[in-house]
Scaffold this motif. Structure first.
Motif, short mmCIF file in Angstrom:
data_model
loop_
_atom_site.label_atom_id
_atom_site.label_comp_id
_atom_site.label_asym_id
_atom_site.label_seq_id
_atom_site.Cartn_x
_atom_site.Cartn_y
_atom_site.Cartn_z
N TRP A 168 -0.71 2.44 -19.11
CA TRP A 168 -1.67 3.55 -19.22
C TRP A 168 -2.14 3.71 -20.65
O TRP A 168 -3.30 4.01 -20.90
N PRO A 199 10.43 7.45 -5.30
CA PRO A 199 9.97 8.79 -5.65
C PRO A 199 9.30 8.83 -7.02
O PRO A 199 8.43 9.65 -7.26
N ASN A 200 9.73 7.96 -7.91
CA ASN A 200 9.07 7.87 -9.21
C ASN A 200 7.98 6.82 -9.12
O ASN A 200 8.25 5.63 -9.00
N PRO A 201 6.72 7.23 -9.18
CA PRO A 201 5.64 6.26 -8.96
C PRO A 201 5.53 5.22 -10.08
O PRO A 201 4.72 4.32 -9.96
N MET A 202 6.33 5.35 -11.12
CA MET A 202 6.29 4.33 -12.17
C MET A 202 7.39 3.29 -12.02
O MET A 202 7.62 2.49 -12.93
N GLN A 219 0.80 -1.23 0.00
CA GLN A 219 0.00 0.00 0.00
C GLN A 219 0.83 1.27 0.00
O GLN A 219 0.30 2.34 -0.31
N THR A 220 2.10 1.20 0.38
CA THR A 220 2.89 2.43 0.39
C THR A 220 3.64 2.59 -0.92
O THR A 220 3.90 1.63 -1.63
N TYR A 247 5.28 -2.04 -17.36
CA TYR A 247 4.31 -1.20 -16.64
C TYR A 247 4.11 0.14 -17.31
O TYR A 247 3.02 0.71 -17.26
#
Lengths: 667, 667
Positions: free
Chosen positions: A366, A337-340, A332-333, A362
């Motif tokens: 999107w 720093p790069n959410p990808m 869940q966390t 990934y």
């Protein structure tokens, strides 16, 4: 369409239903069809292969069996999802059905008290009110146009419209109570589902995607990252590998082997489905690891194999933790720093993982998501073409002024005409609709969910939107357009169009309930397509398993949208055209029996979302309520009933508030 | 409006700006105004009180000072938010301004190369193309209607429209690059902000709301819950107390005391603001706890006091953890099966906490949220009335056929008429707009955020939506409606209405930039209202502090929407009416100087969101781009330029994809 056309349609469908269920009750007793009708407990049940007359006599034993199954048994077979599914069915059934109270009373006794009230009002009070709404001379009942039973028959400014308003209030508040209680009970079930399975592997595992490549291999990256940040709880990990050409060959060889040898009972069942990562069999893994760690293999060979494995690594891994809490926190966390990068999700159960999607990079997801949404949207839009054709058949009477052959046909006004206007349109619509769920399911798979159940939920959303738009809205709107032959001028006209459209389209929907609902259920019971495949396989391909397939999981993505659509029809019709309610009652009653039977006997349960279908149903029910209220508001506006209109507006606000509250409380 | 009217308006505004900044440069040197103009460093700066001629000579020292401040100094004064704010200003400024390159080159050299190109194209290529778009005889430049400078002057089907399309492509892709680089750099700054402040109290603390009452008191519930589930990391907690009547009295007494004694310099500043829970002073706490734990007080008294405290407890508490990680995990995970109990959030910094909102029962928050959203919506809708009045003034020429007195006024065609059409409307609009941010701020406070910065962000959203709707859309749409005197038929007409409206409304927006932008900045510099209060306080109330107030924090919720609105105007005008760009360039240049000066000298910084305003700006910029493209697409459709239309459609799709990517990558 008049009453006789409706009765023709009902007659055909009842005959079909009776025929199909008789056939079913005979066919299910034939040992050769065991695989088709008893996929769920094929291993347990062994039908006797000896000849007896009893095998060819229709019987109703399955109905009794389905009726007597308790919720606990169902939960053991189908998991929380099955319970949620039946809660949805029962929600509608009880809602429209106040006769059957005994077998459901174990959990629903307090709803029945509420909803018998609503049902009684709609049929005993609203229906006669509609029929005698205008002081015209009524024809013989049989030749009566069905539109005299709708709210359209009430004259403008009538004072009786407050009865409709009151009925709407009753229905809405009963629905609120029911929804609240059900949501609460399902939330509790979901918590039980999560807390009771303490040993479930998925809850200790996190799927990591988009691992950045650093150092030697992805595997080293994972080890470094998790030993660094989760040193106390990290246990080990398993990389996901690309399906390589060698593995493809192995898989093909295995498939050929299966084809060549005759079908063996012991090979069927889940064991064939669960094996392997990325869709390949588990054997290469075993061989590779055995060779890697065997003492007699020389070093060069081992290094070469390790190199080979390293090249096949995907940027995804399964990471195992010591505690469920650590796994949950890691999932869940945000990890980076790069959410990808380092995208973590709690892992689905092993049989639920959608292996091929784990290897999808990934950063492409999107784009895929946008692409699939666009695809679903385009399908929704271009489906308008067949729907328009169907509609022109329903409104044949209105087209006869234009086309000569229609006039000739209609002049005869016989059985064929009744059949063309009453039965054909909904059959056509049903056939077109059969193609939709597989397409949506493919789109949902392309979207890139990591679990099979995620794909089903996504497909369920798509199919539901499709159904509501294409069956409900475009039918009504195109029907209205054909009626008034002019185009819709602006968006503000739509509620009024709906208001004038729904009562007149109610007739079409009744016939739709008959074909898609009743006969659809009978064919679900009978499984003609699977049966055909099975027979073809047995007679032509001599049991080589070319066209038949393993037992399927329950098609939630097809059935939940259908149930919810019928619910929507029931809600919108309840006040405006209450004649539809009896048909829906029968439908829901049959659905309850048939689906229970299918759950017990036919479908196998490989994975369970733990009740994640309920929010879809909840939102759809709220939407149905809002739509009903908007339509009734439109009708009141057309009929110039000021007070009723303003009271309905208040009801819409209440519904919105209830929705916001539930969203905060439950989802 | 023609060129001379525009020049009149520009003249008035330039004169006002010059006057106000001259006044400012004199007033700031007066020691008595120190509190007004040097709130930020009032303690440090001590202006000499001795008389000298130098004090009354206007000077530009502040400009040099503002110019020379580096980003590091600014960050030390205003935190990450200040940097984000200037990034927004500089984004627009550099975008429209390719002259000033020297002082910004430290960080922006690569943007300037990109954007000088875009600016040159719009003014040097697009503007002449518009002017000579139709082969008509041009009047004297001074009496020329401003509409010949817009894209509206290009004749239908002209081949030169591809130049506009190309310019739009250039601008869009430059904006993409800039947005991407800025978002990345601000994300880095935000991470630095979080990681660098290792000792920040807020990061170790979790605010818990909606504590269920069990046992003796809320405090016991908290202790039980956290010692049970977070035994290893839980340290202690502090309950939040209701403001009781005694505390109210204490607060009032303190206020009276402050009123009665003369203002003391040492009392000013942040120390007065930070103290106390629930808005009351910290003293009652000290007294109570001292009495509770003092050895000489008897047991009854202590028990009575503890009882008293217990009754005043709110269902909210601050829970302190041993590590930041534990606090983060507690804040981000769901604590209870019922999501409306044990709601946890990471705590804001002590000075940032909105104490009064902590006592609001959590179960009421969703109602408050809906209520405030509705309130903001209603304000937006009913603001249409003053806007329509303003619009009728701009289009006075078109009204003169109807009203005699307008015709008489316009026949004279003199300075007054120019002033009425050119200057008055935007002044009126500006005055109406002044009332909006305080109202929105109140609404945002009612919504129930737990931090002051959260309130500002919410107010910023509301004001931005309000501004874009009321200044941009309703002006253009009502303008277009007045022009074509008929109503908007349907939603699909809106893009075309905008396309025909924007070029002709560009003139009004130019004048809006002059009044609201230029003069607004000058009055921001001068702070006439604060100055007035300060003077009143000094002269009439003899320094008792009746109407003057403590130094304020920077009004992000007013200024960010304004900057973004001007950016929106700039984008939409860039291709269609490039004459506006020079005015905007000057505005952004002035804004850069003035706001720097204000940050350095006037406003104090009590709390910092750590860059959470950037997503608002990012979304607004993407929206502006999309709007510009839609409008240009509408213009191309009106002008029957097929190829340019299809290329613009491609651009819209690119923008949407970019937006989705950024949302995934950064937010």
């Amino acid at each position: 369409m008049n009453l006789s056309a409706l009765l023709t349609s009902a007659g055909i469908n009842i005959a079909l239903c009776a025929l199909l269920s008789t056939l079913y009750s005979i066919l299910r007793k034939q040992p050769s069809n065991g695989k088709v009708y008893f996929g769920q407990r094929f291993a347990q049940v062994q039908l006797k292969d000896q000849f007896s007359l009893d095998r060819f006599v229709p019987s109703a034993g399955w109905i009794v069996k389905a009726w007597e199954t308790t919720e606990e048994e169902l939960s053991a077979i189908g998991g929380v999802d099955a319970i949620v599914f039946f809660r949805i069915v029962v929600f509608w059934k009880v809602f429209h059905n106040f006769f059957t109270s005994s077998p459901l009373s174990f959990s629903l006794s307090h709803y029945i008290r509420l909803f018998s009230f609503a049902g009684v009002i709609c049929i005993c009070v609203v229906l006669p009110l509609n029929y005698f709404g205008q002081p015209v001379h009524h024809k013989r009942l049989r030749a009566e146009s069905l539109e005299v039973f709708t709210i359209g028959n009430i004259k403008e400014g009538s004072e009786w419209l407050w009865v409709h308003c009151l009925a709407l209030y009753g229905i809405t508040f009963c629905a609120f109570t029911l929804l609240y209680i059900e949501s609460k009970s399902i939330a509790k079930k979901r918590i039980n589902y999560i807390t009771s399975n303490r040993q479930k592997l998925g809850l200790f595992t996190v799927i990591v995607r988009a691992i950045p490549f650093s150092g030697d291999s992805y595997s080293d990256s994972v080890t470094n990252f998790f030993t660094n940040y989760y040193s106390s709880s990290y246990m080990s990990h398993q990389m996901v590998y690309l399906p390589s050409t060698v593995r493809e060959l192995v898989r093909e060889a295995e498939y050929m082997y299966n084809m060549l040898k005759s079908t063996d009972v012991s090979q069927c069942g889940p064991s064939m489905v669960r094996c392997g990562l990325c869709g390949s069999s588990e054997k290469p893994f075993t061989i590779l690891s055995r060779r890697l760690y065997s003492s007699d293999s020389d070093d060069d060979d081992r290094r070469g194999l390790a190199e080979d494995l390293r090249e096949q690594e995907c940027a995804a891994a399964l990471v195992f933790f010591r505690t469920r809490y650590a796994a949950l926190v890691a999932a869940q966390t945000l990890q980076s720093p790069n959410p990808m990068h380092w995208v973590t999700d709690i892992a689905p159960e092993p049989s639920d993982v959608f292996w091929t999607n784990l290897c999808v990079p990934y950063r492409l997801l999107w784009v895929r998501k946008i692409g699939t949404h666009l695809g679903a949207l385009l399908l929704m839009i271009f489906f308008f073409v067949p729907v328009s054709i169907v509609q022109s058949l329903v409104h044949l009477e209105r087209l006869k002024e234009k086309f000569a052959f229609v006039r000739r046909l209609s002049n005869k006004r016989n059985f064929i005409f009744d059949m063309v206007t009453g039965y054909l349109p909904s059959v056509m619509l049903m056939l077109f609709l059969y193609a939709v769920p597989p397409v949506m399911s493919t789109l949902a798979a392309l979207e890139g969910p990591i679990s099979r159940s995620g794909r089903k939920i996504s497909a369920c959303h798509k199919v539901l939107l499709f159904m509501i738009w294409n069956v409900f809205f475009s039918n009504i709107l195109s029907g209205s357009v054909l009626e008034s032959i002019d185009r819709i001028q602006s968006l503000t006209d739509i509620p009024l169009k709906l208001a004038s459209g729904v009562p007149s389209m109610a007739v079409f929907f009744m016939s739709y309930v008959l074909t898609s609902g009743w006969t659809g259920l009978a064919s679900e019971l009978m499984q003609p397509f699977v049966l055909l495949c099975h027979w073809l396989d047995k007679t032509i391909f001599l049991g080589k398993g070319v066209v038949s397939y393993d037992p399927l999981t329950f098609p939630y993505h097809t059935e939940i949208p259908r149930i919810l659509l019928f619910g929507l029809l029931g809600f919108t019709a309840s006040v405006t055209a209450p004649l539809m309610l009896p048909f829906l009652m029968v439908y829901f009653f049959l659905a309850y029996l048939v689906y229970r039977n299918q759950f017990i006997n036919v479908y196998i349960t490989k994975y369970d979302t733990g009740g994640l279908y309920w929010p879809i149903a909840h939102n759809a029910i709220i939407f149905s309520l809002l739509l009903t209220q908007t339509i009734v508001l439109g009708v009141f506006t057309l009929k110039k009933a000021k007070y009723s209109s303003s009271f309905t507006t208040t009801l819409i606000i209440c519904t919105l508030l209830f929705h916001f509250y539930c969203r905060q409380r439950f989802f």
